[in-house]
Design an enzyme around this catalytic site. Structure first.
Site, PDB file in Angstrom:
ATOM      1  N   GLU A 209       0.838  -1.174   0.046  1.00  0.00           N
ATOM      2  CA  GLU A 209       0.159  -0.107   0.300  1.00  0.00           C
ATOM      3  C   GLU A 209       0.712   1.300   0.109  1.00  0.00           C
ATOM      4  O   GLU A 209       1.702   1.512   0.996  1.00  0.00           O
ATOM      5  CB  GLU A 209      -0.797  -0.079   1.051  1.00  0.00           C
ATOM      6  CG  GLU A 209      -2.040   1.338   1.318  1.00  0.00           C
ATOM      7  CD  GLU A 209      -2.985   1.124   2.297  1.00  0.00           C
ATOM      8  OE1 GLU A 209      -3.616   2.292   2.621  1.00  0.00           O
ATOM      9  OE2 GLU A 209      -3.230  -0.047   2.816  1.00  0.00           O
ATOM     10  N   LYS A 225      -8.515  -1.440   1.129  1.00  0.00           N
ATOM     11  CA  LYS A 225      -9.533  -1.645   1.867  1.00  0.00           C
ATOM     12  C   LYS A 225     -10.677  -2.679   1.358  1.00  0.00           C
ATOM     13  O   LYS A 225     -10.935  -2.307   0.349  1.00  0.00           O
ATOM     14  CB  LYS A 225     -10.243  -0.727   2.422  1.00  0.00           C
ATOM     15  CG  LYS A 225     -11.229  -0.570   3.716  1.00  0.00           C
ATOM     16  CD  LYS A 225     -10.646  -1.122   4.736  1.00  0.00           C
ATOM     17  CE  LYS A 225      -9.510  -0.136   5.451  1.00  0.00           C
ATOM     18  NZ  LYS A 225      -8.833  -0.643   6.815  1.00  0.00           N
TER      19      LYS A 225
END
Length: 397
Positions: A209, A225
């Site tokens: 990420e 997410k």
């Protein structure tokens, strides 16, 4: 470390640099020339300290809207930068929560590197064979599930929309932890795979990420997410899940707001929404949010705007951090912070998910997930275990 001032180390020996984001052609020809260590008990603003320390050593990032230049032939190359989640909370005036389980690990590390033509010195042989003992979680599955329930109660009261809940585990080890931590970089999808270490501590990262980067003159963040097993059915389920999409969009909106605080007016945009990508044996949903930096935006203001990362806090961020501080019995340590590279022409920091740290004779690991009203406590406990499983297996070696 001397209290109330950062610890600065000068003229360190040449090493092969394994921090995420190092310019590929420079990795084997760098010498570390200065280092800053800081912990939350030292006082001061870690974001300002990082920017000033970099500037003092030839890396001026006081206006990210202006392009810089990297000269691989001479002079400073850049710096590895690590900022813990606790330091990010501290910088914005929020309680960092429970103490981290690895007290030797600083909350801010800045290691500056210059180019050199001398070959890197080989690492000394490991003093003992690597052995990793059994993992011991800092909370039981029932306690983890209860924390999920507490977040759902807070959502029902209107306190928050979403809170990321993270658990910790530790395992005893013997031998040199750095080779085991370095193996994390080889995990599929580890965009920010790499290591950083200092006296009595080391950390290894397999994060996919992007917390914050500057790419082609724009600020870029890529929140992740939403997770499912990396099977055809898992991918279909992730794409069809209203709960996962709602959770994801809330964080995208939070990241848009974070960037808008430091961006040129009207320049924030969502370039990609809910793209499904693979990390090890998991599908994850990722979006890309970008913005043009405001004129005169410095590194310190940018760090305060985006740290701690929205995808590992929740929304609203300050309220979510208050619940995290109350619910998590062990601090986040090396996890959920920032790790990457800052150079004269480069800024690329990953979020330290899928991250382990060694301190003394214990190895530490964290995993969790975002909780919304629709979260099922048992499913959230299982998701955290699924995220930790590849890391545990690789560290065992």
């Amino acid at each position: 470390m001397t209290r109330n001032r950062p610890d600065v180390v000068e003229a360190l020996p040449q090493v092969e640099v394994d921090a995420p984001g190092v310019p590929p052609g420079c990795r084997r020809r760098l010498v570390e020339t200065a280092r800053l260590h800081w912990s939350t008990g030292d006082g001061g603003d870690p974001a300002d300290l990082a920017q000033r320390f970099l500037a003092a050593h030839g890396i001026t990032r006081d206006d990210l809207s202006r392009p810089g230049r990297h000269d691989p032939g001479a002079g400073v190359c850049g710096a590895a930068l690590y900022l813990s989640a606790a330091a990010g909370a501290y910088a914005i005036g929020v309680s960092p929560g429970a103490p981290g389980p690895a007290p030797a690990l600083p909350d801010l590390v800045v290691a500056v590197y210059h180019h050199t033509d001398r070959p890197a010195a080989p690492r000394p042989p490991a003093p003992a064979p690597w052995r990793l003992g059994g993992w011991r979680d800092s909370w039981t599955p029932a306690a983890h599930a209860a924390a999920v329930g507490a977040v759902r109660d807070a959502i029902a009261r209107g306190d928050v929309y979403q809170v990321n809940v993270v658990g910790h585990a530790a395992a005893p080890y013997t031998g040199d932890p750095l080779p085991a931590l370095a193996r994390l970089a080889a995990l599929p999808g580890a965009r920010y795979g790499g290591t950083l270490h200092g006296p009595g501590w080391a950390l290894g990262c397999a994060s996919p990420e992007t917390l914050i980067a500057v790419e082609r003159g724009r600020l870029v963040t890529r929140p992740i997410k939403g997770t499912r097993p990396a099977t055809p059915a898992g991918r279909r389920d992730l794409l069809a899940s209203a709960k996962e999409r709602a959770e994801h969009v809330m964080i995208v909106d939070l990241e848009r707001n974070d960037l808008a605080r430091v961006a040129r007016t009207g320049s924030v945009r969502v370039d990609e929404l809910f793209a499904v990508r693979r990390w090890c044996d998991l599908w994850q949903a990722e979006s890309t949010v970008s913005a043009a930096p405001a004129d005169g935006l410095g590194l310190a203001d940018l760090l305060r705007a985006v740290c701690p990362g929205g995808s590992v806090t929740g929304a609203p961020k300050h309220a979510a951090l208050a619940h995290i501080a109350a619910l998590e019995p062990v601090g986040r340590g090396a996890s959920m912070g920032a790790l990457g590279w800052v150079g004269p022409d480069r800024l690329d920091l990953g979020l330290t998910i899928r991250t382990a740290a060694a301190d003394g004779n214990l190895l530490h690991l964290w995993a969790g997930g975002g909780i919304t009203w629709d979260s099922d406590p048992a499913a959230e406990v299982a998701e955290a275990a699924a995220k930790a499983a590849p890391i545990r297996a690789l560290l065992a070696g």
